[in-house]
Design a protein around this motif. Structure first.
Motif, PDB file in Angstrom:
ATOM      1  N   ILE A 108       0.859  -1.182   0.000  1.00  0.00           N
ATOM      2  CA  ILE A 108       0.000   0.000   0.000  1.00  0.00           C
ATOM      3  C   ILE A 108       0.898   1.236   0.000  1.00  0.00           C
ATOM      4  O   ILE A 108       1.626   1.474   0.960  1.00  0.00           O
ATOM      5  CB  ILE A 108      -0.934   0.026   1.225  1.00  0.00           C
ATOM      6  N   LEU A 109       0.856   1.989  -1.083  1.00  0.00           N
ATOM      7  CA  LEU A 109       1.692   3.182  -1.167  1.00  0.00           C
ATOM      8  C   LEU A 109       1.151   4.290  -0.275  1.00  0.00           C
ATOM      9  O   LEU A 109       1.916   5.034   0.329  1.00  0.00           O
ATOM     10  CB  LEU A 109       1.804   3.672  -2.613  1.00  0.00           C
ATOM     11  N   PHE A 110      -0.169   4.407  -0.220  1.00  0.00           N
ATOM     12  CA  PHE A 110      -0.801   5.306   0.744  1.00  0.00           C
ATOM     13  C   PHE A 110      -2.256   4.884   0.910  1.00  0.00           C
ATOM     14  O   PHE A 110      -2.839   4.242   0.026  1.00  0.00           O
ATOM     15  CB  PHE A 110      -0.702   6.780   0.331  1.00  0.00           C
ATOM     16  N   ALA A 111      -2.829   5.210   2.065  1.00  0.00           N
ATOM     17  CA  ALA A 111      -4.201   4.824   2.393  1.00  0.00           C
ATOM     18  C   ALA A 111      -5.069   6.062   2.564  1.00  0.00           C
ATOM     19  O   ALA A 111      -4.579   7.141   2.924  1.00  0.00           O
ATOM     20  CB  ALA A 111      -4.230   3.983   3.667  1.00  0.00           C
ATOM     21  N   LYS A 112      -6.349   5.894   2.305  1.00  0.00           N
ATOM     22  CA  LYS A 112      -7.290   7.002   2.439  1.00  0.00           C
ATOM     23  C   LYS A 112      -7.259   7.552   3.861  1.00  0.00           C
ATOM     24  O   LYS A 112      -7.313   6.800   4.829  1.00  0.00           O
ATOM     25  CB  LYS A 112      -8.703   6.530   2.090  1.00  0.00           C
ATOM     26  N   GLY A 113      -7.151   8.868   3.974  1.00  0.00           N
ATOM     27  CA  GLY A 113      -7.095   9.515   5.276  1.00  0.00           C
ATOM     28  C   GLY A 113      -5.695   9.746   5.790  1.00  0.00           C
ATOM     29  O   GLY A 113      -5.504  10.495   6.753  1.00  0.00           O
ATOM     30  N   ASP A 114      -4.693   9.090   5.161  1.00  0.00           N
ATOM     31  CA  ASP A 114      -3.307   9.299   5.582  1.00  0.00           C
ATOM     32  C   ASP A 114      -2.872  10.735   5.300  1.00  0.00           C
ATOM     33  O   ASP A 114      -3.417  11.408   4.419  1.00  0.00           O
ATOM     34  CB  ASP A 114      -2.363   8.353   4.834  1.00  0.00           C
ATOM     35  N   SER A 115      -1.864  11.166   6.035  1.00  0.00           N
ATOM     36  CA  SER A 115      -1.259  12.465   5.754  1.00  0.00           C
ATOM     37  C   SER A 115      -0.489  12.365   4.442  1.00  0.00           C
ATOM     38  O   SER A 115       0.325  11.459   4.251  1.00  0.00           O
ATOM     39  CB  SER A 115      -0.319  12.865   6.892  1.00  0.00           C
ATOM     40  N   ALA A 116      -0.756  13.277   3.516  1.00  0.00           N
ATOM     41  CA  ALA A 116      -0.122  13.244   2.195  1.00  0.00           C
ATOM     42  C   ALA A 116       1.133  14.107   2.202  1.00  0.00           C
ATOM     43  O   ALA A 116       1.087  15.279   2.567  1.00  0.00           O
ATOM     44  CB  ALA A 116      -1.104  13.744   1.132  1.00  0.00           C
ATOM     45  N   THR A 117       2.247  13.505   1.801  1.00  0.00           N
ATOM     46  CA  THR A 117       3.518  14.234   1.800  1.00  0.00           C
ATOM     47  C   THR A 117       4.223  14.210   0.449  1.00  0.00           C
ATOM     48  O   THR A 117       5.205  14.923   0.263  1.00  0.00           O
ATOM     49  CB  THR A 117       4.476  13.644   2.849  1.00  0.00           C
ATOM     50  N   CYS A 118       3.748  13.378  -0.493  1.00  0.00           N
ATOM     51  CA  CYS A 118       4.433  13.280  -1.780  1.00  0.00           C
ATOM     52  C   CYS A 118       3.474  12.773  -2.842  1.00  0.00           C
ATOM     53  O   CYS A 118       2.371  12.315  -2.541  1.00  0.00           O
ATOM     54  CB  CYS A 118       5.650  12.355  -1.686  1.00  0.00           C
ATOM     55  N   MET A 119       3.901  12.863  -4.095  1.00  0.00           N
ATOM     56  CA  MET A 119       3.143  12.281  -5.188  1.00  0.00           C
ATOM     57  C   MET A 119       4.052  11.355  -5.988  1.00  0.00           C
ATOM     58  O   MET A 119       5.284  11.426  -5.875  1.00  0.00           O
ATOM     59  CB  MET A 119       2.522  13.361  -6.078  1.00  0.00           C
ATOM     60  N   PHE A 120       3.441  10.481  -6.791  1.00  0.00           N
ATOM     61  CA  PHE A 120       4.167   9.410  -7.457  1.00  0.00           C
ATOM     62  C   PHE A 120       3.977   9.459  -8.969  1.00  0.00           C
ATOM     63  O   PHE A 120       2.967   9.966  -9.470  1.00  0.00           O
ATOM     64  CB  PHE A 120       3.690   8.045  -6.954  1.00  0.00           C
ATOM     65  N   TYR A 121       4.970   8.889  -9.661  1.00  0.00           N
ATOM     66  CA  TYR A 121       4.902   8.686 -11.112  1.00  0.00           C
ATOM     67  C   TYR A 121       5.212   7.213 -11.356  1.00  0.00           C
ATOM     68  O   TYR A 121       6.269   6.725 -10.965  1.00  0.00           O
ATOM     69  CB  TYR A 121       5.918   9.581 -11.821  1.00  0.00           C
ATOM     70  N   THR A 122       4.289   6.487 -11.989  1.00  0.00           N
ATOM     71  CA  THR A 122       4.452   5.046 -12.172  1.00  0.00           C
ATOM     72  C   THR A 122       5.371   4.755 -13.360  1.00  0.00           C
ATOM     73  O   THR A 122       5.084   5.147 -14.486  1.00  0.00           O
ATOM     74  CB  THR A 122       3.090   4.370 -12.392  1.00  0.00           C
ATOM     75  N   LEU A 123       6.465   4.061 -13.087  1.00  0.00           N
ATOM     76  CA  LEU A 123       7.403   3.674 -14.143  1.00  0.00           C
ATOM     77  C   LEU A 123       7.083   2.295 -14.701  1.00  0.00           C
ATOM     78  O   LEU A 123       7.121   2.071 -15.906  1.00  0.00           O
ATOM     79  CB  LEU A 123       8.836   3.679 -13.598  1.00  0.00           C
ATOM     80  N   SER A 124       6.797   1.352 -13.803  1.00  0.00           N
ATOM     81  CA  SER A 124       6.476  -0.014 -14.214  1.00  0.00           C
ATOM     82  C   SER A 124       5.556  -0.627 -13.170  1.00  0.00           C
ATOM     83  O   SER A 124       5.390  -0.098 -12.071  1.00  0.00           O
ATOM     84  CB  SER A 124       7.759  -0.847 -14.363  1.00  0.00           C
ATOM     85  N   GLY A 125       4.943  -1.770 -13.518  1.00  0.00           N
ATOM     86  CA  GLY A 125       4.004  -2.411 -12.611  1.00  0.00           C
ATOM     87  C   GLY A 125       2.584  -1.915 -12.826  1.00  0.00           C
ATOM     88  O   GLY A 125       2.304  -1.125 -13.732  1.00  0.00           O
ATOM     89  N   THR A 157      -7.013   5.179  -1.573  1.00  0.00           N
ATOM     90  CA  THR A 157      -5.982   4.215  -1.194  1.00  0.00           C
ATOM     91  C   THR A 157      -5.337   3.672  -2.461  1.00  0.00           C
ATOM     92  O   THR A 157      -6.037   3.234  -3.377  1.00  0.00           O
ATOM     93  CB  THR A 157      -6.580   3.048  -0.389  1.00  0.00           C
ATOM     94  N   LEU A 158      -4.016   3.709  -2.524  1.00  0.00           N
ATOM     95  CA  LEU A 158      -3.288   3.223  -3.700  1.00  0.00           C
ATOM     96  C   LEU A 158      -2.568   1.928  -3.346  1.00  0.00           C
ATOM     97  O   LEU A 158      -1.731   1.898  -2.449  1.00  0.00           O
ATOM     98  CB  LEU A 158      -2.282   4.263  -4.183  1.00  0.00           C
ATOM     99  N   GLU A 159      -2.913   0.856  -4.067  1.00  0.00           N
ATOM    100  CA  GLU A 159      -2.333  -0.463  -3.826  1.00  0.00           C
ATOM    101  C   GLU A 159      -1.589  -0.945  -5.063  1.00  0.00           C
ATOM    102  O   GLU A 159      -2.052  -0.750  -6.194  1.00  0.00           O
ATOM    103  CB  GLU A 159      -3.437  -1.463  -3.477  1.00  0.00           C
ATOM    104  N   CYS A 160      -0.436  -1.562  -4.854  1.00  0.00           N
ATOM    105  CA  CYS A 160       0.326  -2.150  -5.951  1.00  0.00           C
ATOM    106  C   CYS A 160      -0.194  -3.565  -6.196  1.00  0.00           C
ATOM    107  O   CYS A 160      -0.176  -4.402  -5.291  1.00  0.00           O
ATOM    108  CB  CYS A 160       1.816  -2.182  -5.613  1.00  0.00           C
ATOM    109  N   ILE A 161      -0.690  -3.842  -7.396  1.00  0.00           N
ATOM    110  CA  ILE A 161      -1.212  -5.173  -7.715  1.00  0.00           C
ATOM    111  C   ILE A 161      -0.244  -5.969  -8.589  1.00  0.00           C
ATOM    112  O   ILE A 161      -0.476  -7.139  -8.869  1.00  0.00           O
ATOM    113  CB  ILE A 161      -2.596  -5.076  -8.400  1.00  0.00           C
ATOM    114  N   GLU A 162       0.820  -5.323  -9.024  1.00  0.00           N
ATOM    115  CA  GLU A 162       1.904  -6.010  -9.734  1.00  0.00           C
ATOM    116  C   GLU A 162       3.180  -5.221  -9.508  1.00  0.00           C
ATOM    117  O   GLU A 162       3.241  -4.038  -9.825  1.00  0.00           O
ATOM    118  CB  GLU A 162       1.601  -6.115 -11.233  1.00  0.00           C
ATOM    119  N   GLY A 163       4.188  -5.868  -8.926  1.00  0.00           N
ATOM    120  CA  GLY A 163       5.409  -5.178  -8.529  1.00  0.00           C
ATOM    121  C   GLY A 163       6.047  -4.370  -9.643  1.00  0.00           C
ATOM    122  O   GLY A 163       5.991  -4.749 -10.816  1.00  0.00           O
TER     123      GLY A 163
END
Length: 226
Positions: A108-125, A157-163
């Motif tokens: 889980i990269l982040f969950a709903k309600g968590d404190s947000a401190t960064c953003m992501f760019y998906t390279l693979s997976g 909530t952001l979840e990784c479903i493939e590494g």
């Protein structure tokens, strides 16, 4: 005015360098500051060479190309952001400022309600926003909405479903880029706004689909009971 008559070109260059240095300190934004800095370095270097002031020569030989490189980087960044704002929601221009990170399946990269401190760019997976059921592929930005949300809280909530691998940049770094150049901040907000409107359009389409599905189910039940 007698002192002007005895003013040599070396003295004039020295005074010009001093004026430019003072003017640079008064600049409020980074691009004018870099431009004035380059001019001040050039004039100071000229004076130092003429007077054989070797410490000053060394300092300005370092600062002159450094200011030029930083100015070029900022102008290139603004140009890339403008192109991104006019074309699509790609944020490739942020890659040089981001950090690479490996992500495992199920993480889980982040969950709903968590404190947000960064953003992501998906390279693979592959990644999924659990609440919306939206799957993210490679080359997508996620987590930028927390930058503008109340109290910087995650809305999904952001979840990784493939590494795979992601790039991330902290909101503090984004703020630094914003304050270095207000124009950068304007285009960043424009990109974020476009993402918000895209999400709204997607939700409207989903709501219409659900309404149509509900009508079909009601019609089917009525036909079955008739």
């Amino acid at each position: 005015m007698a002192w002007l008559q005895g003013l040599t070109w070396i003295d004039a260059v020295a005074w010009l360098a001093a004026i430019l240095a003072i003017s640079g300190s008064a600049m409020r934004t980074i691009i004018p500051l870099r431009c004035i800095g380059i001019a001040a370095n050039a004039t100071s270097l000229t004076y130092a060479v003429a007077m054989r002031l070797y410490p000053s020569i060394t300092v300005n030989l370092i600062l002159l190309p450094l200011n030029a490189v930083r100015l070029y980087q900022m102008l290139r960044l603004i140009r890339q952001v403008k192109q991104a704002a006019k074309s699509d929601l790609s944020m490739d221009w942020l890659k040089p400022f981001m950090t690479r990170r490996k992500v495992k399946t199920g993480e889980i990269l982040f969950a709903k309600g968590d404190s947000a401190t960064c953003m992501f760019y998906t390279l693979s997976g592959r990644y999924r926003l659990k609440e919306l059921g939206i799957e993210l592929q490679q080359g997508q930005v996620v987590g930028e909405m927390g930058f503008l949300s109340p109290e910087n809280r995650r809305t999904q909530t952001l979840e990784c479903i493939e590494g795979g691998e992601v790039l991330n940049i902290s909101y503090d770094e984004v703020r630094q880029l914003y304050f270095q150049n207000p124009e950068f901040g304007f285009y960043l907000l424009r990109l974020t706004s476009e993402r918000m409107f895209k999400n709204m359009e997607r939700l409207e389409i989903e709501v219409e689909r659900m309404k149509a599905s509900a009508v079909e189910q009601d019609s089917f039940r009525q036909a079955a009971t008739a």
